[in-house]
Scaffold this active site. Structure first.
Site, short mmCIF file in Angstrom:
data_model
loop_
_atom_site.label_atom_id
_atom_site.label_comp_id
_atom_site.label_asym_id
_atom_site.label_seq_id
_atom_site.Cartn_x
_atom_site.Cartn_y
_atom_site.Cartn_z
N TYR A 148 0.83 -1.20 0.00
CA TYR A 148 0.00 0.00 0.00
C TYR A 148 0.86 1.25 0.00
O TYR A 148 2.04 1.23 0.36
CB TYR A 148 -0.91 0.02 1.24
CG TYR A 148 -0.16 0.24 2.52
CD1 TYR A 148 0.01 1.52 3.06
CD2 TYR A 148 0.41 -0.83 3.20
CE1 TYR A 148 0.72 1.72 4.22
CE2 TYR A 148 1.12 -0.64 4.37
CZ TYR A 148 1.28 0.64 4.88
OH TYR A 148 2.00 0.83 6.03
N PHE A 158 2.60 9.73 3.36
CA PHE A 158 2.91 9.61 4.78
C PHE A 158 3.33 8.19 5.16
O PHE A 158 3.90 7.97 6.22
CB PHE A 158 1.73 10.07 5.65
CG PHE A 158 0.43 9.37 5.37
CD1 PHE A 158 0.15 8.13 5.89
CD2 PHE A 158 -0.53 9.99 4.57
CE1 PHE A 158 -1.05 7.49 5.64
CE2 PHE A 158 -1.74 9.36 4.30
CZ PHE A 158 -2.00 8.10 4.84
N ASP A 159 3.05 7.21 4.30
CA ASP A 159 3.47 5.84 4.60
C ASP A 159 3.36 5.02 3.33
O ASP A 159 2.42 5.20 2.54
CB ASP A 159 2.59 5.23 5.69
CG ASP A 159 3.15 3.92 6.23
OD1 ASP A 159 4.34 3.64 5.99
OD2 ASP A 159 2.39 3.19 6.90
N ILE A 176 -8.09 1.65 10.40
CA ILE A 176 -9.15 2.67 10.42
C ILE A 176 -10.36 2.18 9.62
O ILE A 176 -10.24 1.35 8.71
CB ILE A 176 -8.64 4.01 9.87
CG1 ILE A 176 -8.08 3.87 8.46
CG2 ILE A 176 -7.62 4.63 10.82
CD1 ILE A 176 -7.65 5.17 7.82
N TYR A 202 -8.95 9.27 10.83
CA TYR A 202 -8.56 9.60 12.20
C TYR A 202 -9.40 10.72 12.81
O TYR A 202 -9.14 11.13 13.94
CB TYR A 202 -7.07 9.98 12.25
CG TYR A 202 -6.17 8.82 11.89
CD1 TYR A 202 -5.88 7.83 12.82
CD2 TYR A 202 -5.62 8.71 10.62
CE1 TYR A 202 -5.07 6.76 12.48
CE2 TYR A 202 -4.80 7.65 10.27
CZ TYR A 202 -4.53 6.68 11.22
OH TYR A 202 -3.73 5.61 10.88
N PHE A 219 -5.40 6.05 -0.33
CA PHE A 219 -4.58 4.85 -0.31
C PHE A 219 -4.68 4.11 -1.63
O PHE A 219 -5.77 3.98 -2.19
CB PHE A 219 -5.03 3.89 0.80
CG PHE A 219 -4.66 4.30 2.19
CD1 PHE A 219 -3.43 3.96 2.73
CD2 PHE A 219 -5.56 5.04 2.95
CE1 PHE A 219 -3.10 4.34 4.02
CE2 PHE A 219 -5.23 5.42 4.24
CZ PHE A 219 -4.00 5.07 4.78
#
Length: 235
Positions: A148, A158-159, A176, A202, A219
């Protein structure tokens, strides 16, 4: 935000030394420089409120074992008042960022929903099938292995498991809400783009340094494996 006296003292030492720049050569100098970087980084949010002259005088008085120029009770009270100001400033910045993220996220989702191939679920999750998979979909008590990449609507990543060259493995129900819902739609071999509203992500919470309050998240997810055995309790 607590103004730690030890950190401030260390910064003052660095400030005094900074008047005469010198090469950083031996291990003690390198270790000291690293401490300076760490202290400076920890004080970024309060730097505009630091009075360097008073800071340096404090470290000089401490090194000379002189009596404080101001009674400690008064100093502590002043620090408490400053912390109240800093807290109010932080809350104001957070509220401003939250409102901006809601406005920009709402506009992004409205525009994205009109694109060909984008489906909007009842919850508000938006997904686009990039590659269709084959077979069963995972349930909440199963583990999956995926690749991902997660980003903000401005493209800031961010990731990403791709950068680590290591797929992620976790329980479907351990993420989430919007991400879980997206995973449940996928089968092995599928690749989806998920646009997750903040209330399915979030919410009002800050998540790490990059994800601000009320952020809409994007994502791209690739389903590699769905474990056939349900996740055992406690794992």
């Amino acid at each position: 935000m607590r103004l730690r006296l030890q950190s401030v003292a260390a910064l003052a030492v660095i400030t005094l030394a900074a008047c005469q720049p010198a090469a950083i050569e031996d291990d003690f100098e390198k270790a000291s420089y690293l401490i300076g970087l760490e202290v400076g980084s920890s004080l970024r949010q309060v730097r505009e409120h630091l009075d360097i002259d008073a800071l340096v005088r404090g470290i000089e008085d401490a090194r000379a074992e002189a009596d404080p120029a101001v009674e400690m009770e008064e100093l502590n009270a002043a620090r408490d008042r400053v912390e109240t100001v800093l807290q109010a400033e932080q809350e104001a910045r957070s509220a401003e960022l939250s409102a901006r993220n809601i406005e920009e996220g709402t506009a992004y989702l409205a525009s994205n929903a009109e694109k060909d191939g984008v489906t909007v679920t009842e919850s508000g999750l938006q997904y686009e099938v990039l590659t269709e998979g084959d077979g069963v979909h995972p349930t909440g008590d199963q583990r999956v292995t995926i690749h991902y990449s997660g980003s903000l609507i401005d493209g800031t990543i961010f990731d990403t498991s791709y950068e680590r060259d290591q797929p992620a493995r976790f329980a479907v129900s351990g993420v989430i809400a919007g991400f879980e819902e997206g995973l449940r739609l996928m089968s092995i071999g599928a690749k989806y783009r998920l646009s997750i509203p903040s209330d399915l992500a979030y919410g009002e919470q800050q998540a790490g340094r990059t994800i601000g309050p009320n952020s809409t998240l994007i994502f791209e997810v690739e389903m590699l494996e769905i474990e056939t055995e349900p996740e055992a309790p406690g794992n």
